[in-house]
Design a protein around this motif. Structure first.
Motif, PDB file in Angstrom:
ATOM      1  N   ARG A 141       2.130   5.460  -8.689  1.00  0.00           N
ATOM      2  CA  ARG A 141       3.340   4.962  -8.023  1.00  0.00           C
ATOM      3  C   ARG A 141       4.561   5.779  -8.464  1.00  0.00           C
ATOM      4  O   ARG A 141       5.427   6.098  -7.658  1.00  0.00           O
ATOM      5  CB  ARG A 141       3.551   3.477  -8.308  1.00  0.00           C
ATOM      6  CG  ARG A 141       2.705   2.578  -7.442  1.00  0.00           C
ATOM      7  CD  ARG A 141       3.066   1.104  -7.600  1.00  0.00           C
ATOM      8  NE  ARG A 141       1.981   0.303  -7.081  1.00  0.00           N
ATOM      9  CZ  ARG A 141       0.899  -0.062  -7.767  1.00  0.00           C
ATOM     10  NH1 ARG A 141       0.751   0.268  -9.034  1.00  0.00           N
ATOM     11  NH2 ARG A 141      -0.044  -0.774  -7.199  1.00  0.00           N
ATOM     12  N   ASP A 142       4.607   6.134  -9.741  1.00  0.00           N
ATOM     13  CA  ASP A 142       5.683   7.005 -10.224  1.00  0.00           C
ATOM     14  C   ASP A 142       5.623   8.364  -9.529  1.00  0.00           C
ATOM     15  O   ASP A 142       6.654   8.926  -9.142  1.00  0.00           O
ATOM     16  CB  ASP A 142       5.584   7.202 -11.743  1.00  0.00           C
ATOM     17  CG  ASP A 142       5.891   5.932 -12.528  1.00  0.00           C
ATOM     18  OD1 ASP A 142       6.468   4.984 -11.944  1.00  0.00           O
ATOM     19  OD2 ASP A 142       5.537   5.898 -13.723  1.00  0.00           O
ATOM     20  N   TYR A 143       4.426   8.904  -9.378  1.00  0.00           N
ATOM     21  CA  TYR A 143       4.232  10.179  -8.679  1.00  0.00           C
ATOM     22  C   TYR A 143       4.713  10.055  -7.229  1.00  0.00           C
ATOM     23  O   TYR A 143       5.388  10.939  -6.707  1.00  0.00           O
ATOM     24  CB  TYR A 143       2.752  10.555  -8.745  1.00  0.00           C
ATOM     25  CG  TYR A 143       2.373  11.839  -8.050  1.00  0.00           C
ATOM     26  CD1 TYR A 143       2.997  13.045  -8.352  1.00  0.00           C
ATOM     27  CD2 TYR A 143       1.353  11.835  -7.105  1.00  0.00           C
ATOM     28  CE1 TYR A 143       2.630  14.221  -7.714  1.00  0.00           C
ATOM     29  CE2 TYR A 143       0.976  13.009  -6.468  1.00  0.00           C
ATOM     30  CZ  TYR A 143       1.615  14.193  -6.776  1.00  0.00           C
ATOM     31  OH  TYR A 143       1.240  15.352  -6.148  1.00  0.00           O
ATOM     32  N   LEU A 198       0.855  -1.184   0.000  1.00  0.00           N
ATOM     33  CA  LEU A 198       0.000   0.000   0.000  1.00  0.00           C
ATOM     34  C   LEU A 198       0.889   1.232   0.000  1.00  0.00           C
ATOM     35  O   LEU A 198       1.802   1.355   0.827  1.00  0.00           O
ATOM     36  CB  LEU A 198      -0.895  -0.008   1.248  1.00  0.00           C
ATOM     37  CG  LEU A 198      -1.740   1.237   1.506  1.00  0.00           C
ATOM     38  CD1 LEU A 198      -2.725   1.475   0.365  1.00  0.00           C
ATOM     39  CD2 LEU A 198      -2.483   1.092   2.831  1.00  0.00           C
ATOM     40  N   TYR A 199       0.638   2.137  -0.932  1.00  0.00           N
ATOM     41  CA  TYR A 199       1.344   3.415  -1.015  1.00  0.00           C
ATOM     42  C   TYR A 199       0.367   4.509  -0.617  1.00  0.00           C
ATOM     43  O   TYR A 199      -0.743   4.570  -1.155  1.00  0.00           O
ATOM     44  CB  TYR A 199       1.849   3.662  -2.439  1.00  0.00           C
ATOM     45  CG  TYR A 199       2.911   2.670  -2.857  1.00  0.00           C
ATOM     46  CD1 TYR A 199       4.263   3.018  -2.808  1.00  0.00           C
ATOM     47  CD2 TYR A 199       2.565   1.390  -3.280  1.00  0.00           C
ATOM     48  CE1 TYR A 199       5.235   2.095  -3.166  1.00  0.00           C
ATOM     49  CE2 TYR A 199       3.541   0.474  -3.644  1.00  0.00           C
ATOM     50  CZ  TYR A 199       4.862   0.831  -3.582  1.00  0.00           C
ATOM     51  OH  TYR A 199       5.831  -0.082  -3.940  1.00  0.00           O
ATOM     52  N   THR A 230       8.754  11.329  -3.135  1.00  0.00           N
ATOM     53  CA  THR A 230       9.709  10.825  -2.166  1.00  0.00           C
ATOM     54  C   THR A 230      10.992  11.658  -2.178  1.00  0.00           C
ATOM     55  O   THR A 230      11.610  11.885  -1.130  1.00  0.00           O
ATOM     56  CB  THR A 230      10.025   9.337  -2.435  1.00  0.00           C
ATOM     57  OG1 THR A 230       8.806   8.596  -2.303  1.00  0.00           O
ATOM     58  CG2 THR A 230      11.047   8.779  -1.475  1.00  0.00           C
ATOM     59  N   LYS A 231      11.369  12.139  -3.349  1.00  0.00           N
ATOM     60  CA  LYS A 231      12.608  12.926  -3.481  1.00  0.00           C
ATOM     61  C   LYS A 231      12.553  14.267  -2.758  1.00  0.00           C
ATOM     62  O   LYS A 231      13.590  14.809  -2.410  1.00  0.00           O
ATOM     63  CB  LYS A 231      12.932  13.120  -4.961  1.00  0.00           C
ATOM     64  CG  LYS A 231      13.300  11.809  -5.644  1.00  0.00           C
ATOM     65  CD  LYS A 231      13.533  11.984  -7.112  1.00  0.00           C
ATOM     66  CE  LYS A 231      13.835  10.610  -7.704  1.00  0.00           C
ATOM     67  NZ  LYS A 231      13.869  10.621  -9.143  1.00  0.00           N
ATOM     68  N   THR A 256      -5.405  -0.368  -8.248  1.00  0.00           N
ATOM     69  CA  THR A 256      -6.418   0.558  -7.734  1.00  0.00           C
ATOM     70  C   THR A 256      -5.785   1.813  -7.161  1.00  0.00           C
ATOM     71  O   THR A 256      -4.774   1.752  -6.475  1.00  0.00           O
ATOM     72  CB  THR A 256      -7.258  -0.143  -6.633  1.00  0.00           C
ATOM     73  OG1 THR A 256      -7.861  -1.318  -7.199  1.00  0.00           O
ATOM     74  CG2 THR A 256      -8.341   0.772  -6.098  1.00  0.00           C
ATOM     75  N   VAL A 257      -6.426   2.941  -7.435  1.00  0.00           N
ATOM     76  CA  VAL A 257      -6.092   4.216  -6.813  1.00  0.00           C
ATOM     77  C   VAL A 257      -7.347   4.674  -6.083  1.00  0.00           C
ATOM     78  O   VAL A 257      -8.439   4.691  -6.656  1.00  0.00           O
ATOM     79  CB  VAL A 257      -5.684   5.285  -7.853  1.00  0.00           C
ATOM     80  CG1 VAL A 257      -5.457   6.638  -7.178  1.00  0.00           C
ATOM     81  CG2 VAL A 257      -4.449   4.845  -8.615  1.00  0.00           C
ATOM     82  N   ALA A 258      -7.191   5.005  -4.810  1.00  0.00           N
ATOM     83  CA  ALA A 258      -8.319   5.505  -4.015  1.00  0.00           C
ATOM     84  C   ALA A 258      -7.986   6.915  -3.536  1.00  0.00           C
ATOM     85  O   ALA A 258      -6.940   7.130  -2.920  1.00  0.00           O
ATOM     86  CB  ALA A 258      -8.580   4.586  -2.823  1.00  0.00           C
ATOM     87  N   GLN A 259      -8.854   7.847  -3.845  1.00  0.00           N
ATOM     88  CA  GLN A 259      -8.747   9.204  -3.319  1.00  0.00           C
ATOM     89  C   GLN A 259      -9.707   9.259  -2.131  1.00  0.00           C
ATOM     90  O   GLN A 259     -10.918   9.115  -2.304  1.00  0.00           O
ATOM     91  CB  GLN A 259      -9.150  10.237  -4.377  1.00  0.00           C
ATOM     92  CG  GLN A 259      -8.255  10.251  -5.585  1.00  0.00           C
ATOM     93  CD  GLN A 259      -6.917  10.897  -5.290  1.00  0.00           C
ATOM     94  OE1 GLN A 259      -6.762  11.671  -4.360  1.00  0.00           O
ATOM     95  NE2 GLN A 259      -5.933  10.565  -6.100  1.00  0.00           N
ATOM     96  N   VAL A 260      -9.155   9.436  -0.936  1.00  0.00           N
ATOM     97  CA  VAL A 260      -9.959   9.394   0.287  1.00  0.00           C
ATOM     98  C   VAL A 260     -10.107  10.807   0.822  1.00  0.00           C
ATOM     99  O   VAL A 260      -9.129  11.430   1.228  1.00  0.00           O
ATOM    100  CB  VAL A 260      -9.309   8.475   1.350  1.00  0.00           C
ATOM    101  CG1 VAL A 260     -10.162   8.434   2.607  1.00  0.00           C
ATOM    102  CG2 VAL A 260      -9.102   7.072   0.782  1.00  0.00           C
ATOM    103  N   LEU A 261     -11.338  11.302   0.803  1.00  0.00           N
ATOM    104  CA  LEU A 261     -11.637  12.623   1.340  1.00  0.00           C
ATOM    105  C   LEU A 261     -12.089  12.450   2.786  1.00  0.00           C
ATOM    106  O   LEU A 261     -13.155  11.884   3.057  1.00  0.00           O
ATOM    107  CB  LEU A 261     -12.719  13.316   0.514  1.00  0.00           C
ATOM    108  CG  LEU A 261     -13.146  14.703   0.967  1.00  0.00           C
ATOM    109  CD1 LEU A 261     -11.964  15.658   0.995  1.00  0.00           C
ATOM    110  CD2 LEU A 261     -14.256  15.231   0.078  1.00  0.00           C
ATOM    111  N   TRP A 262     -11.276  12.913   3.725  1.00  0.00           N
ATOM    112  CA  TRP A 262     -11.540  12.732   5.153  1.00  0.00           C
ATOM    113  C   TRP A 262     -12.435  13.850   5.688  1.00  0.00           C
ATOM    114  O   TRP A 262     -12.031  14.678   6.474  1.00  0.00           O
ATOM    115  CB  TRP A 262     -10.238  12.671   5.938  1.00  0.00           C
ATOM    116  CG  TRP A 262      -9.487  11.406   5.708  1.00  0.00           C
ATOM    117  CD1 TRP A 262      -8.359  11.240   4.972  1.00  0.00           C
ATOM    118  CD2 TRP A 262      -9.819  10.109   6.216  1.00  0.00           C
ATOM    119  NE1 TRP A 262      -7.967   9.922   4.989  1.00  0.00           N
ATOM    120  CE2 TRP A 262      -8.849   9.204   5.755  1.00  0.00           C
ATOM    121  CE3 TRP A 262     -10.854   9.623   7.021  1.00  0.00           C
ATOM    122  CZ2 TRP A 262      -8.872   7.852   6.062  1.00  0.00           C
ATOM    123  CZ3 TRP A 262     -10.877   8.270   7.327  1.00  0.00           C
ATOM    124  CH2 TRP A 262      -9.902   7.401   6.854  1.00  0.00           C
TER     125      TRP A 262
END
Length: 159
Positions: free
Chosen positions: A147-149, A51-52, A154-155, A122-128
């Motif tokens: 994942r590239d993003y 999980l990222y 990370t840099k 899967t990409v999940a955009q979670v609005l809290w």
């Protein structure tokens, strides 16, 4: 009992086919509320892939504490690693004690009520915000781009 419909008219056939293709080919969907968060976690566990997290704030640890303990136990049993780019404001909180995680911190300018989860295809955009809203995209190419993003962010993150 099973029912079979047969249409000889191509126009009617095309209309029904378009309708059913839209229903069954769900590349995007939306989940809501407390149960929506649990559902996306369960899907992540089913995929058994790392999980990222981008923009993690630790909100789930507070809002879903009991479920999160069980989720973490199952995640560790499956050896699923969490790669976290957290909001700088959560440095030193319980997030830093999670097992099987690599955590780095994004500058405060990246703070947002939305976090991005990437797992499998899967990409999940979670609005809290109450109620929580989760936008899911099921697409391998999009997940790869996120994942590239994550790697590019990370840099500029800090340990």
């Amino acid at each position: 009992e099973p029912v079979v419909l047969y249409f000889e008219d191509p126009t009617i056939y095309s209309g029904f086919k378009l309708y059913f293709d839209e229903i069954w080919d769900r590349r995007a969907e939306t989940l809501f509320g407390h149960q929506g968060i649990i559902d996306v976690c369960e899907r992540m566990l089913e995929q058994k892939e790392d999980l990222y997290l981008i923009g993690a704030t630790g909100t789930m640890l507070r809002t879903h504490a009991e479920y999160f303990r069980e989720f973490t136990k199952r995640r560790v049993q499956q050896k699923i690693q969490m790669h976290i780019l957290a909001d700088e404001n959560v440095r030193g909180t319980n997030m830093s004690t999670l097992p099987l995680k690599k955590i780095r911190y994004l500058p405060s300018a990246f703070a947002s009520p939305m976090a991005t989860w990437i797992f499998g295809n899967t990409v999940a955009q979670v609005l809290w915000r109450e109620p929580e809203t989760i936008f899911l995209i099921h697409d391998a190419a999009v997940a790869g781009q996120y994942r590239d993003y994550f790697e590019r962010l990370t840099k500029i993150s800090r340990a």
